[in-house]
Design a protein around this motif. Structure first.
Motif, PDB file in Angstrom:
ATOM      1  N   UNK A  36      54.903  34.695  47.805  1.00 39.79           N
ATOM      2  CA  UNK A  36      55.085  36.217  48.551  1.00 39.79           C
ATOM      3  C   UNK A  36      53.827  36.886  48.255  1.00 39.79           C
ATOM      4  N   UNK A  37      52.910  36.804  49.290  1.00 35.38           N
ATOM      5  CA  UNK A  37      51.600  37.623  49.158  1.00 35.38           C
ATOM      6  C   UNK A  37      50.479  36.464  49.626  1.00 35.38           C
ATOM      7  N   UNK A  38      49.495  36.645  48.942  1.00 39.43           N
ATOM      8  CA  UNK A  38      48.134  36.035  49.447  1.00 39.43           C
ATOM      9  C   UNK A  38      47.408  35.602  48.134  1.00 39.43           C
ATOM     10  N   UNK A  39      46.997  34.236  48.246  1.00 43.24           N
ATOM     11  CA  UNK A  39      46.103  34.135  46.904  1.00 43.24           C
ATOM     12  C   UNK A  39      44.669  33.506  47.542  1.00 43.24           C
ATOM     13  N   UNK A  40      43.705  34.078  47.315  1.00 47.74           N
ATOM     14  CA  UNK A  40      42.283  33.988  47.828  1.00 47.74           C
ATOM     15  C   UNK A  40      41.188  33.764  46.918  1.00 47.74           C
ATOM     16  N   UNK A  41      40.571  32.537  46.911  1.00 49.46           N
ATOM     17  CA  UNK A  41      39.280  32.366  46.069  1.00 49.46           C
ATOM     18  C   UNK A  41      38.067  33.518  46.281  1.00 49.46           C
ATOM     19  N   UNK A  42      37.518  34.062  45.413  1.00 45.91           N
ATOM     20  CA  UNK A  42      36.514  35.313  45.706  1.00 45.91           C
ATOM     21  C   UNK A  42      35.407  34.613  46.439  1.00 45.91           C
ATOM     22  N   UNK A  43      35.077  33.538  46.365  1.00 48.62           N
ATOM     23  CA  UNK A  43      33.952  32.648  47.090  1.00 48.62           C
ATOM     24  C   UNK A  43      34.470  31.349  47.405  1.00 48.62           C
ATOM     25  N   UNK A  44      34.005  30.902  48.562  1.00 46.50           N
ATOM     26  CA  UNK A  44      34.179  29.387  48.800  1.00 46.50           C
ATOM     27  C   UNK A  44      33.023  28.563  48.325  1.00 46.50           C
ATOM     28  N   UNK A  45      32.038  29.062  47.655  1.00 49.70           N
ATOM     29  CA  UNK A  45      30.928  28.294  47.127  1.00 49.70           C
ATOM     30  C   UNK A  45      31.009  28.128  45.676  1.00 49.70           C
ATOM     31  N   UNK A  46      30.397  26.654  45.448  1.00 49.94           N
ATOM     32  CA  UNK A  46      30.426  26.286  44.033  1.00 49.94           C
ATOM     33  C   UNK A  46      29.376  27.257  43.098  1.00 49.94           C
ATOM     34  N   UNK A  47      29.871  28.040  42.309  1.00 48.32           N
ATOM     35  CA  UNK A  47      29.318  29.075  41.506  1.00 48.32           C
ATOM     36  C   UNK A  47      29.321  28.637  39.876  1.00 48.32           C
ATOM     37  N   UNK A  48      28.402  28.949  39.148  1.00 47.77           N
ATOM     38  CA  UNK A  48      28.300  28.668  37.735  1.00 47.77           C
ATOM     39  C   UNK A  48      27.704  30.208  37.380  1.00 47.77           C
ATOM     40  N   UNK A  49      28.378  30.609  36.288  1.00 44.69           N
ATOM     41  CA  UNK A  49      28.104  31.839  35.366  1.00 44.69           C
ATOM     42  C   UNK A  49      26.921  31.449  34.613  1.00 44.69           C
ATOM     43  N   UNK A  50      26.199  32.538  34.329  1.00 44.91           N
ATOM     44  CA  UNK A  50      24.820  32.569  33.338  1.00 44.91           C
ATOM     45  C   UNK A  50      25.155  34.005  32.692  1.00 44.91           C
ATOM     46  N   UNK A  51      25.095  33.798  31.437  1.00 44.41           N
ATOM     47  CA  UNK A  51      25.205  34.794  30.384  1.00 44.41           C
ATOM     48  C   UNK A  51      23.914  35.059  29.643  1.00 44.41           C
ATOM     49  N   UNK A  52      23.071  36.217  29.685  1.00 44.81           N
ATOM     50  CA  UNK A  52      22.063  36.554  29.132  1.00 44.81           C
ATOM     51  C   UNK A  52      22.605  37.099  27.810  1.00 44.81           C
ATOM     52  N   UNK A  53      22.202  36.743  26.785  1.00 36.25           N
ATOM     53  CA  UNK A  53      22.768  37.185  25.467  1.00 36.25           C
ATOM     54  C   UNK A  53      21.872  38.128  24.649  1.00 36.25           C
ATOM     55  N   UNK A  54      22.338  38.943  23.665  1.00 34.34           N
ATOM     56  CA  UNK A  54      21.774  39.928  23.093  1.00 34.34           C
ATOM     57  C   UNK A  54      20.425  39.264  22.361  1.00 34.34           C
ATOM     58  N   UNK A  55      20.652  38.209  21.806  1.00 39.24           N
ATOM     59  CA  UNK A  55      19.707  37.488  20.855  1.00 39.24           C
ATOM     60  C   UNK A  55      18.569  36.732  21.637  1.00 39.24           C
ATOM     61  N   UNK A  56      18.734  36.899  23.132  1.00 41.56           N
ATOM     62  CA  UNK A  56      17.601  36.197  23.972  1.00 41.56           C
ATOM     63  C   UNK A  56      17.964  34.987  24.459  1.00 41.56           C
TER      64      UNK A  56
END
Length: 323
Positions: free
Chosen positions: A120-140
């Motif tokens: 009941x509704x619609x489920x959609x991927x936010x992008x169709x591209x293969x993405x990776x997350x990169x986190x820059x942290x406080x300690x560098x």
């Protein structure tokens, strides 16, 4: 306008998004879940690595949440194999993989399974591209990959400073942009602040569509902090991090739980380094100075397994009352 005609879009991922969808689906036929596809761990990560398909886990969870399927079929979709080469892999993930191989298109696979299980509704991927997350942290340091971010923060005793994507500007799903443009209310969260929520918002076309939209924008703050992601963040800190990543976003309302949590439950969560996220007077002032209207209520529910979740029925009622 009848509630059943309301266009509601929910952005996120993980169990928080799925839980909210269960409450909202009873009130509108025009419900869309825009889901992060940055996951690279567990069974989803394995399918992603071996088959070059978008990770199916969060998508599967939302499909199940929006479906009115038979309880046995729901158990089947969530069933994880206990032994052999398929150990810890879920049937629903493999179902999506099979449809992806048949149609050669992930969104088509999601659409077909939606029809098969009565979504009941619609489920959609936010992008169709293969993405990776990169986190820059406080300690560098830099942590690459969704499944590496929290463990790195915990091991190095540091915090996330900035979240980015590889590629830096992936294209958004056209269907996701269409649904955002049609929405009357856009719900951000609940879910892991960085890896489920901000992971969607830093896709440029997604954030641009939200900023342009005339819909009411509601941020649902998490009830508990999450080790490795939001250890030191209070309610204002959650909102501040969203604005840090999407400078011109305008949030209209922020939902915050104000129900005190039972000490027995708190002790159990404390062992996992997870703590309640409330709002005090200082935080309320800071939130309101950003032009955000605060809605505080008892949003708490304890699941059958003893987990703290949002009361999806209560949250759904509040969202409908806003309109």
């Amino acid at each position: 306008m009848d509630n059943k005609d309301l266009n509601i879009v929910v952005l996120g991922g993980g169990t928080g998004q799925g839980n909210l969808l269960r409450g909202l689906k009873k009130h509108t036929k025009s419900l869309s879940a825009i889901v992060t596809v940055a996951d690279d761990g567990g069974g989803s990560g394995l399918i992603r690595a071996e088959n070059r398909m978008l990770p199916p886990g969060d998508i599967r969870n939302c499909l199940v949440s929006l479906s009115d399927m038979d309880p046995i079929m729901e158990k089947l979709m969530d069933h994880r194999f206990e032994s052999g080469s398929l150990k810890n892999q879920s049937f629903g993930n493999l179902f999506l993989l099979a449809l992806y191989e048949i149609f050669g298109d992930f969104e088509k696979a999601v659409d077909h399974i939606s029809g098969m299980i009565g979504v009941n509704g619609c489920v959609i991927p936010s992008t169709n591209e293969q993405i990776r997350l990169v986190a820059k942290l406080d300690n560098g340091s830099v942590a690459i990959g969704e499944s590496n971010i929290a463990p790195t923060c915990i091991t190095e005793k540091t915090f996330i400073k900035k979240l980015e994507l590889i590629p830096s500007k992936p294209g958004a799903s056209k269907k996701a942009i269409e649904k955002i443009s049609e929405a009357e209310i856009i719900v951000i969260g609940p879910g892991s602040l960085y890896t489920s929520i901000i992971a969607n918002l830093i896709i440029p076309e997604i954030s641009e569509a939200i900023i342009k939209s005339k819909a009411k924008k509601v941020f649902i703050c998490n009830i508990m902090s999450e080790e490795g992601e939001t250890d030191r963040l209070d309610s204002y800190g959650h909102l501040e991090k969203i604005i840090d990543h999407v400078k011109t976003i305008k949030i209209d309302y922020m939902l915050i739980n104000n129900k005190m949590i039972d000490n027995v439950i708190l002790e159990r969560y404390d062992k996992e380094n997870k703590h309640p996220v409330y709002a005090d007077d200082e935080q309320r002032v800071k939130i309101q100075e950003l032009g955000v209207q605060i809605i505080e209520d008892n949003l708490l529910k304890v699941s059958g397994t003893g987990q703290i979740v949002h009361d999806s029925e209560k949250v759904a009622k509040i969202l409908l009352d806003i309109l």
